[in-house]
Design a protein around this motif. Structure first.
Motif, PDB file in Angstrom:
ATOM      1  N   GLN A  52       7.589  10.292  32.114  1.00  0.00           N
ATOM      2  CA  GLN A  52       8.313  10.972  31.180  1.00  0.00           C
ATOM      3  C   GLN A  52       9.144  10.177  30.350  1.00  0.00           C
ATOM      4  N   ARG A  65      -5.639  19.926  27.761  1.00  0.00           N
ATOM      5  CA  ARG A  65      -5.249  20.710  28.952  1.00  0.00           C
ATOM      6  C   ARG A  65      -6.305  22.027  28.835  1.00  0.00           C
ATOM      7  N   CYS A  80       2.242  14.008  20.168  1.00  0.00           N
ATOM      8  CA  CYS A  80       1.570  13.944  21.596  1.00  0.00           C
ATOM      9  C   CYS A  80       1.540  15.273  22.295  1.00  0.00           C
ATOM     10  N   ASP A  81       2.558  16.039  22.280  1.00  0.00           N
ATOM     11  CA  ASP A  81       2.392  17.214  23.013  1.00  0.00           C
ATOM     12  C   ASP A  81       1.437  18.194  22.749  1.00  0.00           C
ATOM     13  N   ASP A 100       6.323  14.992  19.471  1.00  0.00           N
ATOM     14  CA  ASP A 100       5.724  16.503  19.234  1.00  0.00           C
ATOM     15  C   ASP A 100       4.395  16.218  19.145  1.00  0.00           C
ATOM     16  N   SER A 109       9.660  15.051  25.893  1.00  0.00           N
ATOM     17  CA  SER A 109       8.424  15.829  25.539  1.00  0.00           C
ATOM     18  C   SER A 109       8.675  17.212  26.298  1.00  0.00           C
ATOM     19  N   HIS A 110       7.950  18.079  25.698  1.00  0.00           N
ATOM     20  CA  HIS A 110       8.025  19.716  26.184  1.00  0.00           C
ATOM     21  C   HIS A 110       6.750  19.909  26.931  1.00  0.00           C
ATOM     22  N   SER A 111       5.722  19.055  27.302  1.00  0.00           N
ATOM     23  CA  SER A 111       4.555  19.341  27.749  1.00  0.00           C
ATOM     24  C   SER A 111       4.933  19.709  29.320  1.00  0.00           C
ATOM     25  N   VAL A 148      -1.822  17.024  24.105  1.00  0.00           N
ATOM     26  CA  VAL A 148      -1.751  17.179  25.628  1.00  0.00           C
ATOM     27  C   VAL A 148      -2.036  18.690  25.839  1.00  0.00           C
ATOM     28  N   ASP A 149      -1.621  19.433  25.092  1.00  0.00           N
ATOM     29  CA  ASP A 149      -2.019  20.949  25.300  1.00  0.00           C
ATOM     30  C   ASP A 149      -3.304  21.151  24.859  1.00  0.00           C
ATOM     31  N   THR A 170      -0.734   8.270  27.810  1.00  0.00           N
ATOM     32  CA  THR A 170      -1.027   8.450  26.485  1.00  0.00           C
ATOM     33  C   THR A 170      -0.741   7.089  25.804  1.00  0.00           C
ATOM     34  N   ARG A 219       0.583  12.790  32.862  1.00  0.00           N
ATOM     35  CA  ARG A 219       0.251  13.970  33.407  1.00  0.00           C
ATOM     36  C   ARG A 219      -1.023  13.796  34.401  1.00  0.00           C
TER      37      ARG A 219
END
Length: 427
Positions: A404, A217, A209-210, A207, A417-419, A213-214, A278, A292
Motif C-alpha cells: 500500500q 480484476r 492505477c486504481d 487514481d 489507493s482506493h483499490s 487495477v479495477d 504495479t 494486490r
C-alpha cells in the motif's frame, strides 16, 4: 474466448472482427485533472529544493545524466527509458548560477519553454553507440564544456556533484582539479519531501492505477494468460498520459512463491492465486506502487490461501498504523509487526521504501537485516512511502504479495489507493 478478447469486441465498432478494436475508454478526464496541477510552480519548487541541498553540502553545482534527476531539476522529459542506458543528454545545475541543459541537437525545441532552463546547448554523445572508436575525442569535448562551466559558475570552489559518469570522463574532470561527489545523495534528499503539486501528481497517478487495477480484476477469468492480464495495466496507464511500468511483476499459481517471478504466457486457472506489483510510472512521471493478490474466479479460496492473505494484510495494516512524523526508522523496525518464523526466509527485502518518480529513498529494513544494510533517519510529513509484505513459506505452493502506498501527514499515514484491500482476496 478469453475475457480480454471479449472486452475488446464489446467496445469494437465491428463486433466479431478482432482486427477492428476501439480504444479502451478513459476512466477519468485526464485533461481536466492535469489542468489542476501547476506544473510550472512544481518545477520551480523542485529546482529550489535541489539547490538548497547542493548549498547545504557546499557544492558548486551538479552534473546530472540520470533522466529522473534531469526531470526533477528541470521538468524536461525526452526519451526517458532510452536515456537510462544511453546517456546522450545531461544538465549542469549551478548552485548560484544558470541551469544549462545539453540536449540532442534535433530535440532542442522540446525544452525551449521551460522556466527552469537558462541555456540550451547541443549535447556531446561520448558513449560508444554514438561515438564508436571516437569515444576519447568526444569525451575530451564533453569534459571541456563541463570544465568551462565550473570555471565560470564554480561558487569559489571546485566541488561538483555527479550522478552518472564513465570513469574516463570522470578522470578528465579530476585532472582539471574538479572534486567529484555523489549527486544521488542531495537528489534523493530533495526528492524525499513532496511539494503540494507533487502530491497532486502522485494522487492522479494512483487514481489512474486504481482504474487499471479495477479493470484487471473484472477481466480475471480462467483461461486468461498472465501477460494478457498484465497488459491492461499498461494500456490504461498510457491512455491516461502515463509513461511506463518499472517491472513486470505479475504471476499466478505456483509462480507466486517465492516472489519476483515475471509475467509470462502461463494460463491462469480457476482458484489460482494471482499476485502483482504495479510499479506504474503514471501521469507527470510519478509513481503509483501497490500490490494486490486475488483468487481467480471459479473456485473459492482454500483455507491456506485465506491464511496467507490474512497474515500479509495484518502486516501491512499494522505497519501503516505505526508510521508517524518524527518516528525513527530504527524505532519502526523494532516495533513493527513480527513476521512468523515460517515466513521469514521468503520475506520481502524491506518493509518500507520511498516513492516519487520511481522507488526512492528511504528503505526501512527488518531488525534482522539492520547490521547488513540498515540505516537510521526519521519519517517526515509529506513523504510518500510504500508499505510491503510478502508471505510465503519456503517450499510451499503459493504466496501473497500486498503493498500500500501512503502519504505521511501530521496525523500519520494515509493510503493513497482506493483499490479494495481489506479481505479482498476474492470479489
Amino acid at each position: 474466448m478469453s475475457r480480454i478478447l471479449e472486452m475488446a469486441q464489446e467496445r469494437s465498432p465491428h463486433p466479431g472482427d478482432p482486427a477492428l478494436v476501439a480504444p479502451m475508454p478513459l476512466g477519468l478526464d485526464i485533461n481536466a485533472r492535469s489542468a489542476e496541477i501547476d506544473e510550472r510552480q512544481m518545477c520551480r519548487d523542485r529546482l529550489a529544493r535541489l539547490r538548497a541541498e547542493l548549498a547545504r553540502r557546499d557544492y558548486a553545482g551538479a552534473l546530472l545524466s540520470d533522466p529522473m534527476n534531469i526531470r526533477y531539476a528541470t521538468g524536461s522529459r525526452n526519451m526517458s527509458v532510452w536515456t537510462m542506458h544511453a546517456p546522450g543528454r545531461y544538465v549542469f545545475v549551478a548552485t548560484d548560477g544558470p541551469v544549462v541543459l545539453f540536449e540532442f541537437g534535433t530535440t532542442l525545441h522540446l525544452s525551449r519553454d521551460l522556466e527552469t532552463v537558462d541555456e540550451l546547448r547541443r549535447s556531446m554523445s561520448w558513449f560508444y553507440f554514438m561515438a564508436g572508436p571516437r569515444v576519447r575525442e568526444k569525451t575530451v569535448l564533453w569534459a571541456a564544456d563541463v570544465i568551462g562551466l565550473m570555471k565560470e559558475h564554480g561558487r569559489s570552489n571546485r566541488r561538483l556533484a555527479v550522478d552518472r559518469c564513465e570513469p574516463w570522463g570522470a578522470q578528465l574532470l579530476i585532472d582539471a582539479g574538479i572534486c567529484l561527489f555523489d549527486a544521488q545523495e542531495p537528489l534523493e534528499q530533495a526528492r524525499m519531501i513532496k511539494t503540494s503539486e507533487e502530491i497532486k501528481c502522485m494522487q492522479l497517478s494512483m487514481d489512474v492505477c486504481d482504474i487499471a487495477v479495477d479493470r484487471m480484476r473484472r477481466a480475471l477469468r480462467p483461461g486468461i494468460t498472465e501477460n494478457q492480464l498484465w497488459s491492461i495495466l499498461h494500456e490504461t496507464n498510457i491512455a491516461h498520459n502515463g509513461e511506463w511500468i518499472e517491472c513486470r511483476l505479475l504471476c499466478s499459481g505456483e509462480r507466486t512463491n517465492p516472489w519476483f517471478q515475471e509475467s509470462g504466457s502461463r494460463v491462469i486457472n480457476a482458484g489460482d492465486m494471482v499476485g502483482f506489483d504495479t510499479d506504474m510510472v503514471g501521469p507527470f512521471g510519478y509513481l503509483a506502487d501497490i500490490s494486490r493478490s486475488w483468487i481467480c474466479p471459479g473456485r473459492k479460496p482454500t483455507p491456506e490461501q485465506r491464511k496467507l492473505y490474512e497474515i500479509a494484510q495484518e502486516q501491512v495494516l499494522t505497519n501503516i498504523e505505526l508510521i508517524k512524523p518524527g518516528l525513527s526508522f530504527r524505532d519502526f523496525s523494532e516495533r513493527c509487526w513480527p513476521v512468523p518464523e515460517a515466513y521469514v526466509p521468503n520475506r520481502y527485502m524491506f518493509m518500507i521504501h520511498g516513492a516519487g518518480f520511481v522507488d526512492e529513498y528511504p528503505t526501512v529494513v527488518y531488525t534482522t537485516d539492520w547490521k547488513d544494510w540498515g540505516y537510521d533517519a526519521m519519517f517526515e510529513e509529506n513523504m510518500v512511502v510504500c508499505v510491503e509484505s510478502f508471505i510465503g513459506e519456503v517450499g510451499a505452493k503459493e504466496g501473497v504479495k500486498l503493498e500500500q502506498q501512503v502519504l505521511i501527514t501530521a496525523n500519520g499515514a494515509v493510503s493513497m489507493s482506493h483499490s479494495p484491500f481489506v479481505d479482498a482476496i476474492e470479489p
